[in-house]
Structure formats: C-alpha cells, structure tokens
Design an enzyme around this catalytic site. Structure first.
Site, PDB file in Angstrom:
ATOM      1  N   CYS A  24      34.049  42.865  37.783  1.00 42.58           N
ATOM      2  CA  CYS A  24      34.407  43.265  39.152  1.00 42.58           C
ATOM      3  C   CYS A  24      35.903  43.464  39.333  1.00 42.58           C
ATOM      4  O   CYS A  24      36.338  44.447  39.921  1.00 42.58           O
ATOM      5  CB  CYS A  24      33.847  42.277  40.165  1.00 42.58           C
ATOM      6  SG  CYS A  24      34.563  40.623  40.115  1.00 42.58           S
ATOM      7  N   HIS A  73      34.151  37.186  43.522  1.00 43.32           N
ATOM      8  CA  HIS A  73      33.649  38.541  43.291  1.00 43.32           C
ATOM      9  C   HIS A  73      34.367  39.493  44.234  1.00 43.32           C
ATOM     10  O   HIS A  73      34.709  39.131  45.366  1.00 43.32           O
ATOM     11  CB  HIS A  73      32.140  38.610  43.531  1.00 43.32           C
ATOM     12  CG  HIS A  73      31.545  39.931  43.179  1.00 43.32           C
ATOM     13  ND1 HIS A  73      31.516  40.405  41.887  1.00 43.32           N
ATOM     14  CD2 HIS A  73      30.987  40.893  43.951  1.00 43.32           C
ATOM     15  CE1 HIS A  73      30.952  41.610  41.892  1.00 43.32           C
ATOM     16  NE2 HIS A  73      30.629  41.923  43.124  1.00 43.32           N
ATOM     17  N   HIS A  85      31.073  48.226  43.197  1.00 39.34           N
ATOM     18  CA  HIS A  85      31.416  47.015  42.442  1.00 39.34           C
ATOM     19  C   HIS A  85      30.661  46.976  41.121  1.00 39.34           C
ATOM     20  O   HIS A  85      29.708  47.720  40.901  1.00 39.34           O
ATOM     21  CB  HIS A  85      31.120  45.763  43.272  1.00 39.34           C
ATOM     22  CG  HIS A  85      29.673  45.474  43.492  1.00 39.34           C
ATOM     23  ND1 HIS A  85      29.159  44.211  43.413  1.00 39.34           N
ATOM     24  CD2 HIS A  85      28.628  46.269  43.783  1.00 39.34           C
ATOM     25  CE1 HIS A  85      27.857  44.237  43.651  1.00 39.34           C
ATOM     26  NE2 HIS A  85      27.516  45.474  43.891  1.00 39.34           N
TER      27      HIS A  85
END
Length: 114
Positions: A24, A73, A85
């Site tokens: 990510c 994240h 993502h």
C-alpha cells in the site's frame, strides 16, 4: 493519478515498490514520487511528515487516505468517493469505494505537496 490508475491489476507484495508488485505505501509513495514529491516509505511516517491533514468530507484527488487505528494501511483518493490501493497478500491493486468497511475504518488523510 494516472500513475495509480496504470497500476490497477498489479499484484500485492509486502515491501513492493513496483514496477509490477506493490504494497500500500509503495504504491502511494510511488505515485507521488512520479509527480515529483518525495515521501517517507511507511504509512505512519507519511502521515506524520505531511503537514496538511484533510477531513474525509474535504478529500481531493491525490490525497492519501489512511485506515485502522495504527494507520497501517493507505490508499490514494481518486475522487467520486473512490480510492486506489494495494489491499493485501493474494490480492491485486484496485479501485474501491470509500464506503462501508473502509468508511468505518477510515483514520485520516493528508495532502502531499499542498
């Protein structure tokens, strides 16, 4: 934004910095690096370093969105309530809605370069 869109479908790899596999933060920092903005490597470092914090209702394309209590994240907001993502092992880079699960786990956003 174009860079992030071009990576859709690439596989996830922990520590991945491209060109064909990403995690990510590798994807998000890679997109901004392509735009000429250098960012730290990890999600928590990026959130700390970028001074311009943004509320969910004020998101603009290019803002970085963070999730979970430890901001472990992140993704790249692309507008119209969606972000791109690199989700997790076994999955691929994708564009998803910032609603439901992600809305519940949203934990901040920053605007690099701004």
């Amino acid at each position: 934004m174009r860079f992030a869109h071009q990576q859709i479908g690439d596989r996830y790899r922990w520590g991945g910095n491209g060109p064909n596999a990403w995690d990510c933060s590798g994807l998000a920092t890679g997109a901004w690096r392509k735009a000429g903005v250098k960012l730290p490597r990890t999600t928590t470092q990026v959130y700390r370093k970028v001074r311009t914090k943004v509320s969910r209702k004020n998101l603009r394309p290019g803002d970085l969105v963070f999730f979970y209590s430890g901001r472990s994240h992140m993704g790249i907001y692309v507008g119209k309530g969606r972000f791109i993502h690199a989700p997790s092992s076994g999955k691929r880079v994708k564009k998803v809605k910032l609603s439901g699960y992600y809305k519940r786990n949203f934990n901040g956003a920053v605007r690099p370069g701004g």
